[in-house]
Write a protein that holds these residues in place. Sequence first.
Motif, PDB file in Angstrom:
ATOM      1  N   THR A   1      -5.409   0.913   9.135  1.00 45.85           N
ATOM      2  CA  THR A   1      -4.376   0.787   8.108  1.00 45.85           C
ATOM      3  C   THR A   1      -3.082   1.469   8.540  1.00 45.85           C
ATOM      4  OG1 THR A   1      -5.228   2.700   6.884  1.00 45.85           O
ATOM      5  CG2 THR A   1      -6.010   0.505   6.212  1.00 45.85           C
ATOM      6  N   GLY A   2      -3.201   2.540   9.331  1.00 41.87           N
ATOM      7  CA  GLY A   2      -2.003   3.188   9.859  1.00 41.87           C
ATOM      8  C   GLY A   2      -1.226   2.257  10.784  1.00 41.87           C
ATOM      9  N   ARG A   3      -1.940   1.530  11.638  1.00 41.78           N
ATOM     10  CA  ARG A   3      -1.285   0.537  12.509  1.00 41.78           C
ATOM     11  C   ARG A   3      -0.587  -0.526  11.672  1.00 41.78           C
ATOM     12  NH1 ARG A   3      -6.245   0.120  16.510  1.00 41.78           N
ATOM     13  NH2 ARG A   3      -5.632   1.744  17.969  1.00 41.78           N
TER      14      ARG A   3
ATOM     15  N   GLY B   1      -2.977  -8.357   2.814  1.00 40.18           N
ATOM     16  CA  GLY B   1      -2.403  -9.460   2.051  1.00 40.18           C
ATOM     17  C   GLY B   1      -1.117  -9.106   1.328  1.00 40.18           C
ATOM     18  N   LEU B   2      -0.713  -7.859   1.410  1.00 43.18           N
ATOM     19  CA  LEU B   2       0.501  -7.420   0.720  1.00 43.18           C
ATOM     20  C   LEU B   2       1.674  -7.319   1.688  1.00 43.18           C
ATOM     21  CD1 LEU B   2      -1.022  -4.529  -1.440  1.00 43.18           C
ATOM     22  CD2 LEU B   2      -0.434  -6.851  -2.206  1.00 43.18           C
ATOM     23  N   SER B   3       2.876  -7.307   1.126  1.00 40.01           N
ATOM     24  CA  SER B   3       4.070  -7.086   1.943  1.00 40.01           C
ATOM     25  C   SER B   3       5.130  -6.398   1.091  1.00 40.01           C
ATOM     26  CB  SER B   3       4.605  -8.419   2.492  1.00 40.01           C
ATOM     27  OG  SER B   3       4.927  -9.277   1.422  1.00 40.01           O
ATOM     28  N   GLY B   4       6.165  -5.938   1.750  1.00 41.59           N
ATOM     29  CA  GLY B   4       7.287  -5.317   1.054  1.00 41.59           C
ATOM     30  C   GLY B   4       6.890  -4.077   0.282  1.00 41.59           C
ATOM     31  N   THR B   5       7.536  -3.915  -0.860  1.00 44.75           N
ATOM     32  CA  THR B   5       7.317  -2.748  -1.707  1.00 44.75           C
ATOM     33  C   THR B   5       5.872  -2.651  -2.180  1.00 44.75           C
ATOM     34  OG1 THR B   5       9.616  -2.871  -2.442  1.00 44.75           O
ATOM     35  CG2 THR B   5       8.128  -1.567  -3.786  1.00 44.75           C
ATOM     36  N   ALA B   6       5.261  -3.793  -2.472  1.00 45.06           N
ATOM     37  CA  ALA B   6       3.863  -3.782  -2.922  1.00 45.06           C
ATOM     38  C   ALA B   6       2.968  -3.180  -1.850  1.00 45.06           C
ATOM     39  CB  ALA B   6       3.404  -5.194  -3.274  1.00 45.06           C
ATOM     40  N   PHE B   7       3.206  -3.550  -0.594  1.00 41.73           N
ATOM     41  CA  PHE B   7       2.415  -2.971   0.505  1.00 41.73           C
ATOM     42  C   PHE B   7       2.648  -1.472   0.582  1.00 41.73           C
ATOM     43  CE2 PHE B   7       2.152  -1.172   4.715  1.00 41.73           C
ATOM     44  CZ  PHE B   7       0.847  -1.476   5.059  1.00 41.73           C
ATOM     45  N   ASP B   8       3.908  -1.065   0.609  1.00 44.19           N
ATOM     46  CA  ASP B   8       4.243   0.356   0.779  1.00 44.19           C
ATOM     47  C   ASP B   8       3.594   1.227  -0.293  1.00 44.19           C
ATOM     48  OD1 ASP B   8       5.804  -0.140   3.050  1.00 44.19           O
ATOM     49  OD2 ASP B   8       7.592  -0.518   1.844  1.00 44.19           O
ATOM     50  N   LYS B   9       3.688   0.791  -1.545  1.00 38.01           N
ATOM     51  CA  LYS B   9       3.121   1.570  -2.647  1.00 38.01           C
ATOM     52  C   LYS B   9       1.598   1.613  -2.563  1.00 38.01           C
ATOM     53  CE  LYS B   9       6.887   1.073  -5.913  1.00 38.01           C
ATOM     54  NZ  LYS B   9       7.232   0.893  -7.316  1.00 38.01           N
ATOM     55  N   ASP B  10       0.984   0.467  -2.303  1.00 41.64           N
ATOM     56  CA  ASP B  10      -0.478   0.413  -2.228  1.00 41.64           C
ATOM     57  C   ASP B  10      -0.983   1.209  -1.032  1.00 41.64           C
ATOM     58  OD1 ASP B  10      -3.170  -0.206  -2.478  1.00 41.64           O
ATOM     59  OD2 ASP B  10      -2.832  -2.319  -2.828  1.00 41.64           O
ATOM     60  N   PHE B  11      -0.298   1.108   0.089  1.00 38.33           N
ATOM     61  CA  PHE B  11      -0.709   1.848   1.279  1.00 38.33           C
ATOM     62  C   PHE B  11      -0.719   3.349   1.010  1.00 38.33           C
ATOM     63  CE2 PHE B  11       0.561   4.323   5.019  1.00 38.33           C
ATOM     64  CZ  PHE B  11      -0.522   4.096   5.845  1.00 38.33           C
ATOM     65  N   VAL B  12       0.345   3.860   0.421  1.00 30.84           N
ATOM     66  CA  VAL B  12       0.434   5.297   0.165  1.00 30.84           C
ATOM     67  C   VAL B  12      -0.628   5.734  -0.842  1.00 30.84           C
ATOM     68  CG1 VAL B  12       1.914   7.124  -0.755  1.00 30.84           C
ATOM     69  CG2 VAL B  12       2.864   5.430   0.809  1.00 30.84           C
ATOM     70  N   ASN B  13      -0.824   4.973  -1.891  1.00 32.21           N
ATOM     71  CA  ASN B  13      -1.870   5.312  -2.876  1.00 32.21           C
ATOM     72  C   ASN B  13      -3.256   5.262  -2.234  1.00 32.21           C
ATOM     73  OD1 ASN B  13      -0.173   5.799  -5.085  1.00 32.21           O
ATOM     74  ND2 ASN B  13      -0.059   3.634  -5.573  1.00 32.21           N
ATOM     75  N   THR B  14      -3.472   4.278  -1.375  1.00 31.76           N
ATOM     76  CA  THR B  14      -4.755   4.162  -0.672  1.00 31.76           C
ATOM     77  C   THR B  14      -4.969   5.357   0.246  1.00 31.76           C
ATOM     78  OG1 THR B  14      -4.707   1.752  -0.784  1.00 31.76           O
ATOM     79  CG2 THR B  14      -6.070   2.724   0.937  1.00 31.76           C
ATOM     80  N   GLN B  15      -3.926   5.824   0.897  1.00 35.41           N
ATOM     81  CA  GLN B  15      -4.058   6.974   1.796  1.00 35.41           C
ATOM     82  C   GLN B  15      -4.383   8.252   1.028  1.00 35.41           C
ATOM     83  OE1 GLN B  15      -4.485   6.712   4.942  1.00 35.41           O
ATOM     84  NE2 GLN B  15      -4.147   4.532   4.621  1.00 35.41           N
TER      85      GLN B  15
ATOM     86  N   ARG C   1      -2.844  14.284   3.577  1.00 36.93           N
ATOM     87  CA  ARG C   1      -2.767  13.996   2.136  1.00 36.93           C
ATOM     88  C   ARG C   1      -1.426  14.454   1.570  1.00 36.93           C
ATOM     89  NH1 ARG C   1      -2.974  15.288  -2.958  1.00 36.93           N
ATOM     90  NH2 ARG C   1      -4.244  14.071  -4.394  1.00 36.93           N
ATOM     91  N   GLU C   2      -1.000  15.657   1.943  1.00 36.03           N
ATOM     92  CA  GLU C   2       0.300  16.161   1.486  1.00 36.03           C
ATOM     93  C   GLU C   2       1.428  15.248   1.949  1.00 36.03           C
ATOM     94  OE1 GLU C   2       0.933  20.279   2.558  1.00 36.03           O
ATOM     95  OE2 GLU C   2      -1.068  20.811   1.837  1.00 36.03           O
ATOM     96  N   HIS C   3       1.343  14.789   3.196  1.00 36.19           N
ATOM     97  CA  HIS C   3       2.344  13.874   3.741  1.00 36.19           C
ATOM     98  C   HIS C   3       2.372  12.592   2.908  1.00 36.19           C
ATOM     99  CE1 HIS C   3       4.017  11.864   7.667  1.00 36.19           C
ATOM    100  NE2 HIS C   3       4.805  11.675   6.646  1.00 36.19           N
ATOM    101  N   ALA C   4       1.204  12.051   2.592  1.00 37.82           N
ATOM    102  CA  ALA C   4       1.128  10.832   1.782  1.00 37.82           C
ATOM    103  C   ALA C   4       1.711  11.053   0.386  1.00 37.82           C
ATOM    104  CB  ALA C   4      -0.313  10.343   1.697  1.00 37.82           C
ATOM    105  N   VAL C   5       1.465  12.213  -0.202  1.00 36.68           N
ATOM    106  CA  VAL C   5       2.015  12.516  -1.525  1.00 36.68           C
ATOM    107  C   VAL C   5       3.546  12.577  -1.455  1.00 36.68           C
ATOM    108  CG1 VAL C   5       2.188  14.317  -3.311  1.00 36.68           C
ATOM    109  CG2 VAL C   5      -0.061  13.650  -2.404  1.00 36.68           C
TER     110      VAL C   5
END
Length: 179
Positions: free
Chosen positions: A55-57, A114-128, A166-170
Amino acid sequence: MKKVQVKIWLLFMLLGTAFAVVSCEDENLNENSRRLTETDFVVLAANSDLFEIQTGRMASIKSSVTEVRDLGQHLVTDHTTSSNELKNLAELKKITIPDSLSEDKRVHRMRLSGLSGTAFDKDFVNTQIMAHDEAISLYEEAARELQDPDLKAFATKTLPQLRLHREHAVMVKAKTDTL
């Protein structure tokens, strides 16, 4: 005489019921207090590393937000290092590491892909954040309970890095929440 027999029979029934309840409670205690094994830890930790790397890649390529890309690359670098160290330990301990993600992690990865743009960014960070909460719990348990000194040391040494991730993701979440 008959009343005495009935009372004795009732007493045996009550004792039998009490014994059954206590037996069930003992079984539940044994199920809930199942110790984390060295094999369980290695397999779960390897799965966690693989998820973070994949997911980081994805984030370092898909994201349009610099902070998300940086977080993704940071995760790839650090989790590749810990994954290699874990693989070496697993080899010494004769523990086989899976080479693919568990089903639950695969579902999260597929959703992200399956996500892109802002939706990807927000979901990625929440997932992390969620993934690192899980990893921190796993490594804390391993640091407390594992019997193998090498794996216990690995868990203890890796925990601060997981907490930093985790702190970085927050911090990055604060940025993506404004998008």
